[in-house]
Design an enzyme around this catalytic site. Structure first.
Site, mmCIF file in Angstrom:
data_model
loop_
_atom_site.group_PDB
_atom_site.id
_atom_site.type_symbol
_atom_site.label_atom_id
_atom_site.label_comp_id
_atom_site.label_asym_id
_atom_site.label_seq_id
_atom_site.Cartn_x
_atom_site.Cartn_y
_atom_site.Cartn_z
ATOM 1 N N CYS A 176 65.489 42.637 25.931
ATOM 2 C CA CYS A 176 65.346 43.541 24.787
ATOM 3 C C CYS A 176 63.868 43.793 24.466
ATOM 4 C CB CYS A 176 66.033 42.865 23.592
ATOM 5 S SG CYS A 176 66.021 43.826 22.089
ATOM 6 N N TYR A 181 68.841 45.943 16.800
ATOM 7 C CA TYR A 181 67.762 45.122 16.264
ATOM 8 C C TYR A 181 66.542 46.000 15.922
ATOM 9 C CZ TYR A 181 69.743 40.692 18.230
ATOM 10 O OH TYR A 181 70.513 39.603 18.542
ATOM 11 N N GLY A 182 66.467 47.156 16.556
ATOM 12 C CA GLY A 182 65.239 47.957 16.542
ATOM 13 C C GLY A 182 64.738 48.418 15.188
ATOM 14 N N GLU A 212 73.962 55.828 24.194
ATOM 15 C CA GLU A 212 75.284 55.212 24.003
ATOM 16 C C GLU A 212 76.388 56.259 23.905
ATOM 17 O OE1 GLU A 212 75.090 52.065 21.100
ATOM 18 O OE2 GLU A 212 73.826 50.901 22.471
ATOM 19 N N CYS A 233 62.249 50.201 26.178
ATOM 20 C CA CYS A 233 63.525 49.871 25.525
ATOM 21 C C CYS A 233 64.586 49.860 26.615
ATOM 22 C CB CYS A 233 63.838 50.920 24.462
ATOM 23 S SG CYS A 233 65.500 50.823 23.776
ATOM 24 N N THR A 234 65.541 48.943 26.456
ATOM 25 C CA THR A 234 66.600 48.773 27.456
ATOM 26 C C THR A 234 67.309 50.073 27.839
ATOM 27 O OG1 THR A 234 67.987 48.234 25.551
ATOM 28 C CG2 THR A 234 67.196 46.391 26.901
ATOM 29 N N HIS A 235 67.468 50.950 26.844
ATOM 30 C CA HIS A 235 68.287 52.144 27.075
ATOM 31 C C HIS A 235 67.566 53.275 27.807
ATOM 32 C CE1 HIS A 235 70.637 50.088 24.084
ATOM 33 N NE2 HIS A 235 71.526 51.049 23.975
ATOM 34 N N ASP A 256 70.273 40.375 25.138
ATOM 35 C CA ASP A 256 69.802 41.634 24.559
ATOM 36 C C ASP A 256 70.519 41.812 23.226
ATOM 37 O OD1 ASP A 256 68.549 44.227 24.429
ATOM 38 O OD2 ASP A 256 70.509 45.077 24.898
ATOM 39 N N SER A 257 70.013 42.735 22.423
ATOM 40 C CA SER A 257 70.670 43.035 21.157
ATOM 41 C C SER A 257 72.066 43.616 21.374
ATOM 42 C CB SER A 257 69.818 44.029 20.371
ATOM 43 O OG SER A 257 69.564 45.173 21.160
ATOM 44 N N THR A 274 62.684 45.105 21.813
ATOM 45 C CA THR A 274 62.449 44.769 20.408
ATOM 46 C C THR A 274 62.191 43.269 20.243
ATOM 47 O OG1 THR A 274 63.829 46.624 19.722
ATOM 48 C CG2 THR A 274 63.528 44.854 18.124
HETATM 49 N N1 DGL Z 1 67.804 46.562 23.102
HETATM 50 C C1 DGL Z 1 66.925 47.234 22.168
HETATM 51 C C2 DGL Z 1 65.522 47.336 22.775
HETATM 52 O O1 DGL Z 1 65.333 47.246 23.970
HETATM 53 C C3 DGL Z 1 67.460 48.606 21.795
HETATM 54 C C4 DGL Z 1 68.660 48.581 20.885
HETATM 55 C C5 DGL Z 1 68.363 47.977 19.528
HETATM 56 O O2 DGL Z 1 67.683 48.619 18.705
HETATM 57 O O3 DGL Z 1 68.806 46.860 19.290
HETATM 58 O O4 DGL Z 1 64.573 47.498 22.049
#
Ligand code: DGL
Length: 270
Positions: free
Chosen positions: A73, A42-43, A151, A185-187, A10-11, A75
């Site tokens: 991820c 990364y987004g 976060e 998105c992961t979060h 993941d990012s 993204t």
């Molecule tokens: N892990 C990214 C996603 O699921 C979120 C965080 C990022 O922007 O890198 O899109």
């Protein structure tokens, strides 16, 4: 049968939400996790940069002899479309299993998709949903503030910042009467209580990490690649920046303590 690990990247640390699901569904599997904490997020980056980073991340996992690579991820999954073609092991990302789960879940044919700017800009979920069922209407919305909010740990339905942000981003989707929302998105699974409270209990929230973990287990089983050990699998964690604070941040996403088992790697070498 294979005791080789499943590689997940993941990012950053958000992909640990997918690791949590993988561990619940396949407790005997070993997992190698790489979080690109030195280059997150990364987004908001270009597709070319995300692609370059993702390929390095996957090469790092391959150096650990993994039997499968999973992009947790959203993204990466939506913008790097050729990753599967350059890897020598099965590769899966979150788009196809999550889109399928949403299409199966909707009753009124109206699906909302939320994700980072890059994910929504790519249209990957919309394209996949429409490929599966051209009669479905997809309403998309980027929610760039959700990642920092999670976060910071602002994830309680009582938290005013979380509540107002959810309302601000999701009012458009809610107004379109969707009955299913992809948390792309992961979060975002961590915001489920806040999102659920705003959109109502009747709206189904589809967790990309969970759907991808289910899909990964079926794929490994069909290829005879599951680990036949009865022992609980080991997890190794790698990041590209400082390892201090890893345990406390990681525990937000994993909802369990993983001790100090983390190493820093120089991802530019891969
Ligand atoms: N892990 C990214 C996603 O699921 C979120 C965080 C990022 O922007 O890198 O899109």
């Amino acid at each position: 049968m294979s005791s080789q690990a499943i590689g997940v990247f993941d990012s950053g640390l958000g992909g640990l939400t997918a690791v949590k699901q993988l561990r619940a569904i396949m407790p005997h599997e070993n997992i190698v996790y790489f979080g690109d904490t030195g280059r997150v997020p990364y987004g908001n980056r270009s597709a070319a940069t995300i692609s370059r980073y993702a390929k390095q991340d996957a090469r790092f996992l391959l150096s650990h002899n993994v039997k499968m690579v999973i992009a947790a991820c959203g993204t990466v999954s939506s913008t790097v479309l050729d990753l599967g073609q350059v890897l020598p092991v099965p590769y899966i990302n979150v788009i196809a299993p999550t889109a399928l789960a949403a299409v199966n879940a909707t009753k009124n044919g109206r699906i909302g998709v939320i994700g980072t700017r890059a994910t929504i800009g790519s249209g990957a979920y919309k394209k996949e949903i429409e490929r599966l069922d051209s009669g479905v209407t997809v309403i998309q919305r980027e929610c760039p503030l959700f990642v920092p909010i999670v976060e910071e740990g602002f994830i309680s339905p009582d938290d005013e910042i979380a509540r107002l942000s959810v309302e601000r981003y999701l009012c458009y989707i809610k107004a379109h009467g969707v009955d299913t929302i992809i948390l792309g998105c992961t979060h975002y699974p961590l915001l489920k209580p806040v999102i659920g409270q705003y959109v109502g209990a009747d709206v189904k929230l589809i967790d990309s990490g969970k759907e991808t973990a289910i899909y990964a287990s079926k794929l490994l089983e069909s290829r005879g690649l599951l680990n036949d050990s009865r022992n609980t699998g080991e997890c190794s964690f790698f990041v590209s920046d400082r390892t201090e604070d890893f345990t406390s941040t990681a525990s937000i996403f994993l909802n369990s303590n993983i001790g100090e088992n983390v190493e820093r790697v120089d991802i530019w070498n891969y």
